[in-house]
Design a protein around this motif. Structure first.
Motif, PDB file in Angstrom:
ATOM      1  N   TYR A  94       4.072  11.181 -17.965  1.00 41.57           N
ATOM      2  CA  TYR A  94       3.464   9.858 -18.039  1.00 41.57           C
ATOM      3  C   TYR A  94       2.716   9.469 -16.761  1.00 41.57           C
ATOM      4  O   TYR A  94       2.054   8.425 -16.728  1.00 41.57           O
ATOM      5  N   ILE A  95       2.816  10.269 -15.711  1.00 42.93           N
ATOM      6  CA  ILE A  95       2.274   9.849 -14.417  1.00 42.93           C
ATOM      7  C   ILE A  95       0.769   9.593 -14.484  1.00 42.93           C
ATOM      8  O   ILE A  95       0.287   8.562 -14.003  1.00 42.93           O
ATOM      9  N   GLU A  96       0.015  10.506 -15.065  1.00 44.61           N
ATOM     10  CA  GLU A  96      -1.436  10.334 -15.104  1.00 44.61           C
ATOM     11  C   GLU A  96      -1.819   9.033 -15.803  1.00 44.61           C
ATOM     12  O   GLU A  96      -2.674   8.278 -15.322  1.00 44.61           O
ATOM     13  N   GLY A  97      -1.180   8.739 -16.926  1.00 45.22           N
ATOM     14  CA  GLY A  97      -1.485   7.516 -17.651  1.00 45.22           C
ATOM     15  C   GLY A  97      -1.142   6.268 -16.864  1.00 45.22           C
ATOM     16  O   GLY A  97      -1.863   5.268 -16.922  1.00 45.22           O
ATOM     17  N   VAL A  98      -0.049   6.303 -16.117  1.00 48.39           N
ATOM     18  CA  VAL A  98       0.328   5.153 -15.295  1.00 48.39           C
ATOM     19  C   VAL A  98      -0.679   4.948 -14.168  1.00 48.39           C
ATOM     20  O   VAL A  98      -1.121   3.824 -13.906  1.00 48.39           O
ATOM     21  N   LEU A  99      -1.065   6.015 -13.488  1.00 45.00           N
ATOM     22  CA  LEU A  99      -1.997   5.881 -12.365  1.00 45.00           C
ATOM     23  C   LEU A  99      -3.360   5.347 -12.820  1.00 45.00           C
ATOM     24  O   LEU A  99      -4.031   4.653 -12.060  1.00 45.00           O
ATOM     25  N   GLU A 100      -3.737   5.665 -14.040  1.00 45.84           N
ATOM     26  CA  GLU A 100      -5.022   5.194 -14.554  1.00 45.84           C
ATOM     27  C   GLU A 100      -5.067   3.676 -14.723  1.00 45.84           C
ATOM     28  O   GLU A 100      -6.145   3.080 -14.829  1.00 45.84           O
ATOM     29  N   LYS A 101      -3.904   3.033 -14.731  1.00 47.57           N
ATOM     30  CA  LYS A 101      -3.858   1.584 -14.878  1.00 47.57           C
ATOM     31  C   LYS A 101      -4.268   0.864 -13.593  1.00 47.57           C
ATOM     32  O   LYS A 101      -4.585  -0.333 -13.619  1.00 47.57           O
ATOM     33  N   PHE A 102      -4.248   1.581 -12.468  1.00 44.44           N
ATOM     34  CA  PHE A 102      -4.500   0.953 -11.172  1.00 44.44           C
ATOM     35  C   PHE A 102      -5.972   1.050 -10.801  1.00 44.44           C
ATOM     36  O   PHE A 102      -6.590   2.110 -10.917  1.00 44.44           O
ATOM     37  N   SER A 103      -6.516  -0.055 -10.333  1.00 41.05           N
ATOM     38  CA  SER A 103      -7.914  -0.066  -9.878  1.00 41.05           C
ATOM     39  C   SER A 103      -8.018   0.179  -8.374  1.00 41.05           C
ATOM     40  O   SER A 103      -9.054   0.623  -7.886  1.00 41.05           O
ATOM     41  N   LYS A 104      -6.947  -0.121  -7.627  1.00 38.58           N
ATOM     42  CA  LYS A 104      -6.927   0.117  -6.186  1.00 38.58           C
ATOM     43  C   LYS A 104      -5.967   1.249  -5.873  1.00 38.58           C
ATOM     44  O   LYS A 104      -4.914   1.361  -6.486  1.00 38.58           O
ATOM     45  N   LYS A 105      -6.340   2.059  -4.898  1.00 42.46           N
ATOM     46  CA  LYS A 105      -5.466   3.162  -4.533  1.00 42.46           C
ATOM     47  C   LYS A 105      -4.570   2.764  -3.364  1.00 42.46           C
ATOM     48  O   LYS A 105      -4.947   1.943  -2.517  1.00 42.46           O
ATOM     49  N   GLU A 131       0.821  -1.213   0.000  1.00 36.07           N
ATOM     50  CA  GLU A 131       0.000   0.000   0.000  1.00 36.07           C
ATOM     51  C   GLU A 131       0.857   1.267   0.000  1.00 36.07           C
ATOM     52  O   GLU A 131       0.323   2.372   0.037  1.00 36.07           O
ATOM     53  N   ASN A 132       2.173   1.082  -0.071  1.00 34.97           N
ATOM     54  CA  ASN A 132       3.098   2.213  -0.099  1.00 34.97           C
ATOM     55  C   ASN A 132       3.724   2.318  -1.482  1.00 34.97           C
ATOM     56  O   ASN A 132       4.531   1.462  -1.864  1.00 34.97           O
ATOM     57  N   PHE A 133       3.337   3.327  -2.241  1.00 34.34           N
ATOM     58  CA  PHE A 133       3.840   3.509  -3.601  1.00 34.34           C
ATOM     59  C   PHE A 133       4.916   4.587  -3.628  1.00 34.34           C
ATOM     60  O   PHE A 133       4.815   5.605  -2.939  1.00 34.34           O
ATOM     61  N   VAL A 147      -1.627  13.333  -8.608  1.00 35.66           N
ATOM     62  CA  VAL A 147      -1.865  12.160  -7.763  1.00 35.66           C
ATOM     63  C   VAL A 147      -3.164  12.296  -6.988  1.00 35.66           C
ATOM     64  O   VAL A 147      -3.988  11.367  -6.947  1.00 35.66           O
ATOM     65  N   CYS A 148      -3.369  13.451  -6.375  1.00 37.44           N
ATOM     66  CA  CYS A 148      -4.539  13.621  -5.507  1.00 37.44           C
ATOM     67  C   CYS A 148      -5.839  13.783  -6.292  1.00 37.44           C
ATOM     68  O   CYS A 148      -6.924  13.587  -5.741  1.00 37.44           O
ATOM     69  N   SER A 149      -5.736  14.131  -7.565  1.00 35.77           N
ATOM     70  CA  SER A 149      -6.953  14.157  -8.390  1.00 35.77           C
ATOM     71  C   SER A 149      -7.383  12.739  -8.757  1.00 35.77           C
ATOM     72  O   SER A 149      -8.560  12.485  -9.027  1.00 35.77           O
ATOM     73  N   ARG A 150      -6.438  11.822  -8.751  1.00 34.52           N
ATOM     74  CA  ARG A 150      -6.730  10.415  -9.047  1.00 34.52           C
ATOM     75  C   ARG A 150      -7.083   9.646  -7.788  1.00 34.52           C
ATOM     76  O   ARG A 150      -8.013   8.827  -7.779  1.00 34.52           O
ATOM     77  N   TRP A 151      -6.331   9.886  -6.728  1.00 32.21           N
ATOM     78  CA  TRP A 151      -6.507   9.160  -5.467  1.00 32.21           C
ATOM     79  C   TRP A 151      -6.728  10.147  -4.330  1.00 32.21           C
ATOM     80  O   TRP A 151      -5.786  10.791  -3.860  1.00 32.21           O
ATOM     81  N   GLN A 152      -7.973  10.285  -3.896  1.00 30.95           N
ATOM     82  CA  GLN A 152      -8.273  11.161  -2.773  1.00 30.95           C
ATOM     83  C   GLN A 152      -7.978  10.445  -1.452  1.00 30.95           C
ATOM     84  O   GLN A 152      -7.951   9.227  -1.376  1.00 30.95           O
ATOM     85  N   ASP A 153      -7.737  11.257  -0.426  1.00 28.45           N
ATOM     86  CA  ASP A 153      -7.574  10.754   0.943  1.00 28.45           C
ATOM     87  C   ASP A 153      -6.406   9.777   1.085  1.00 28.45           C
ATOM     88  O   ASP A 153      -6.524   8.737   1.746  1.00 28.45           O
ATOM     89  N   ILE A 154      -5.297  10.105   0.457  1.00 23.25           N
ATOM     90  CA  ILE A 154      -4.072   9.331   0.667  1.00 23.25           C
ATOM     91  C   ILE A 154      -3.042  10.235   1.347  1.00 23.25           C
ATOM     92  O   ILE A 154      -3.189  11.458   1.368  1.00 23.25           O
TER      93      ILE A 154
END
Length: 329
Positions: free
Chosen positions: A82-93, A72-74, A115-122
């Motif tokens: 390329y970050i946005e495209g890579v993060l979109e590949k993940f289904s779990k945050k 759970e630690n990325f 990052v925070c637009s893709r994964w909130q509350d991290i």
């Protein structure tokens, strides 16, 4: 601790190596399967770090599902574009994200915004400073800073990352550290131009000093917490090494362009990304919208993308209207 490191370029690989040497379990994600196989079979990243032996316990994969299930630690070590495209590949945050990348994307976003637009509350943190991968790889003394709003987590990561050759300080100014890392890459291209024109020492020192002024002016206008951030490892420290080191990709770009090589040809011959090339346009768009004066960054853009003669760019900087160096208010 367990960490999933996203990005098997030079810095991602070296940071994964450091984590393993510090006693952590690490899974390194590579975009291409053949690169992951090279690391697992030969214990070496022959594409980005030929000759550097990696710990046998460092495992690489190109499968997103394996990364998601591992930790759970990325740790993000992917070029910013390329970050946005890579993060979109993940289904779990993940639970925590440590960012190693430096830049602003084409949508005018810092990495924390992406990052925070893709994964909130991290829990988000950024590690930055003067840390060329090749020197860290051979355990040369290096000091960096990790910025996180959660200072308890920052201290935990500080301990997890530090060792006898890699010293980590903590900071609360996440945006200030990110802005420092992004803008210094553009200033480093200008430093390379000076090297390409003749390696002028007076000019290089002045450029670094006035470049730091641009970084601070830009960062404070965006709401960074303290001007002292720009005086620290993420600001002045990283600016010095990126403007002066032969390892610096951004400095190399400026030097080659000043020597007459076309930008497209310089980039074609580079395996790794020079982030300043991609940062300068959105950086200036933000600056113009906020009416922030960024003369060095403006000249870098015009040399790279508008065909301006590098010597003319230097002349225009030197003949701007005269002013006070520092205005005390």
């Amino acid at each position: 601790m367990r960490f999933s490191v996203l990005g098997a370029g030079s810095w991602g690989t070296v940071f994964a190596k450091l984590l393993v040497e510090n006693g952590h379990e690490v899974l390194l994600w590579a975009r291409r399967e053949e690169l992951a196989e090279d690391i697992n079979k030969n214990h070496e990243n022959t594409e980005y770090l030929p000759g550097l032996k990696l710990p046998q316990s460092l495992i690489a994969t190109s499968r997103i599902s394996e990364v998601e299930g591992f930790s759970e630690n990325f740790v993000i070590a992917v070029p910013v574009k390329y970050i946005e495209g890579v993060l979109e590949k993940f289904s779990k945050k993940p639970k925590t994200v440590v960012n190693l990348s430096k830049g602003i994307d084409s949508k005018q976003r810092s990495v924390s915004s992406i990052v925070c637009s893709r994964w909130q509350d991290i829990e988000y943190s950024v590690l930055s400073g003067p840390c060329h991968a090749l020197e860290v790889a051979v355990r040369l003394p290096t000091s960096v800073v990790i910025a996180c709003e959660n200072q308890q987590l920052a201290r935990e990561l500080q301990v997890a990352f530090s060792n006898e050759y890699f010293r980590v300080y903590t900071c609360e100014d996440v945006l200030g550290v990110e802005i420092s890392g992004a803008v210094k890459n553009v200033i480093a291209i200008a430093a390379g131009v000076i090297d390409g024109l003749g390696r002028w020492h007076n000019a290089k020192a002045a450029l670094i000093t006035r470049g730091l002024h641009e970084i601070g002016r830009f960062g404070l206008a965006l709401g960074c917490k303290s001007p002292l951030t720009f005086m620290g490892l993420a600001g002045m420290g990283d600016l010095i090494v990126t403007c002066t080191s032969t390892h610096s990709r951004n400095r190399h770009v400026g030097e080659m362009v000043a020597k007459g090589v076309k930008l497209v040809d310089v980039l074609k011959d580079m395996k790794m990304v020079a982030e300043g090339v991609h940062t300068v346009k959105p950086l200036l768009e933000i600056a113009e919208s906020l009416k922030i004066d960024m003369p060095i960054c403006r000249q870098v853009y015009e040399v790279l993308f508008a065909g301006k003669d590098p010597q003319q760019a230097i002349t225009e900087l030197m003949t701007r209207p005269l002013k006070m160096e520092i205005e005390f208010k």
